[in-house]
Design an enzyme around this catalytic site. Structure first.
Site, PDB file in Angstrom:
ATOM      1  CG  ASP A 125      -1.873  -1.109   1.316  1.00 12.67           C
ATOM      2  OD1 ASP A 125      -2.306  -1.585   0.249  1.00 12.67           O
ATOM      3  OD2 ASP A 125      -2.218  -1.520   2.439  1.00 12.67           O
ATOM      4  CG  ASP A 148      -3.630  -4.058  -1.834  1.00 13.23           C
ATOM      5  OD1 ASP A 148      -4.608  -4.034  -2.599  1.00 13.23           O
ATOM      6  OD2 ASP A 148      -3.688  -4.558  -0.693  1.00 13.23           O
ATOM      7  CG  ASP A 152      -6.081  -0.169   1.418  1.00  9.80           C
ATOM      8  OD1 ASP A 152      -6.645   0.644   0.650  1.00  9.80           O
ATOM      9  OD2 ASP A 152      -5.690  -1.288   1.049  1.00  9.80           O
ATOM     10  NE  ARG A 204     -11.165  -2.395  -3.393  1.00  6.62           N
ATOM     11  CZ  ARG A 204     -10.382  -3.389  -2.974  1.00  6.62           C
ATOM     12  NH1 ARG A 204      -9.249  -3.112  -2.352  1.00  6.62           N
ATOM     13  NH2 ARG A 204     -10.726  -4.642  -3.175  1.00  6.62           N
TER      14      ARG A 204
END
Length: 314
Positions: A125, A148, A152, A204
């Site tokens: 991330d 990724d 997050d 997302r």
């Protein structure tokens, strides 16, 4: 480029007349939204200031047990995820500073500010917030090309504000809540997303599980591939006065194997975009902090001028 529908344009105009709000400042000195709650988020304030130019110096400063303001000078190549201890401000010096090849992780920590960094090409991330971390402010950064997620937030983390960031050249941008079975997230994952620019990303923005309320306010979505905001798995998301341009699915109620969540909509501006979906808006909890929303008719100009690095004088 398409034009807003008559209804969308009318709603946008109406909200401008009713709100009569001044354009938001692009350089708040402290966070708005959830990171302003629970005692506030001050980062390394009151501690020493250090400037780092190497990976080893950065790693040592980030894990110090003392409150620190860490000034990152230049683009530092790192590998893997560097842990950030509590009571830190991590600030990029100028528009060309940041991290290449790795990212930052916050696990079981609190009171952290991340500002004015470009974080790119991470093998994991760009930013990972987990394990009950709280009072985190992620502001005026550029995020791109991680393996990724870009930002997050999961595993019962709470009181987070993600503001004035630019997300680009990426697929899975912003995840909130990592697993449909993780009921320990209930009562947590309270996050404000405000004045961010999702620029040609795919999905997302955020994708939410369990968090309620989650406040998605005054963001600009341009040329989104799959969907804008997804509410799943008992989440409650308030999608307020955003600008969606070339977004076929501004909001979604189920993704992958996750069941539907709940969405409340208010005065979102639609330009060449589909119809936002809502569900059970009364189940979305009230926003518990005071704030001054910007009119949707000026969000695009404000965000494109103010989001990302180099806009806050660092």
């Amino acid at each position: 480029m398409g034009r807003p529908s008559t209804i969308a344009a009318a709603l946008a105009l109406a909200s401008c007349v009713v709100m009569n709000a001044e354009p938001a400042l692009a350089a708040e000195s402290s966070p708005v939204g959830f990171a302003s709650m629970n005692g506030g988020t001050t980062g390394g304030s009151g501690g020493s200031t250090v400037t780092v130019t190497t990976a080893s110096a950065l790693a040592g400063a980030l894990t110090s047990s003392s409150a620190l303001t860490i000034r990152v000078s230049g683009m530092i190549s790192i590998s893997g995820m560097y842990r950030v201890a509590s009571n830190k401000s991590v600030l990029g010096v100028g528009p060309g500073s940041g991290l290449n090849g790795g990212g930052l992780t916050m696990s079981g920590v609190s009171n952290i500010i991340i500002r004015n960094l470009t974080i790119q090409n991470s093998g994991d991330d760009a930013i990972n917030v987990q394990d009950g971390s709280h009072n985190i402010w992620i502001d005026h950064n550029n995020f791109t090309r991680a393996y990724d997620g870009l930002v997050d937030i999961r595993l019962a983390s709470d009181f987070v504000t993600v503001s004035w960031n630019r997300f680009y050249n990426h697929d899975k941008s912003v995840l909130l809540g990592s697993d449909d079975s993780n009921t320990g997230d209930i009562g947590h994952l309270r996050v404000t997303y405000v004045h961010n620019w999702f620029d040609g990303t795919n999905q997302r923005h955020p994708r939410v599980r369990f968090g309620n309320p989650v406040h998605v306010l005054n963001n600009y979505y341009s040329n989104i591939g799959s969907y804008g905001v997804a509410s799943t798995t008992n989440a409650g998301v308030y999608v307020e006065r955003n600008h969606f341009e070339n977004v076929a699915r501004p909001t979604s109620l189920a993704e992958g194997t996750s069941p539907q969540g709940n969405i409340k909509l208010l005065n979102n501006y639609l330009a060449n975009s589909g119809t936002p979906l809502s569900r059970n808006p009364s189940s979305v909890a009230a926003i518990p902090y005071s704030y001054t929303p910007e009119c949707n008719c000026s969000v695009k100009a404000t965000v494109t001028a103010g989001a990302g690095v180099g806009k806050i004088g660092l």
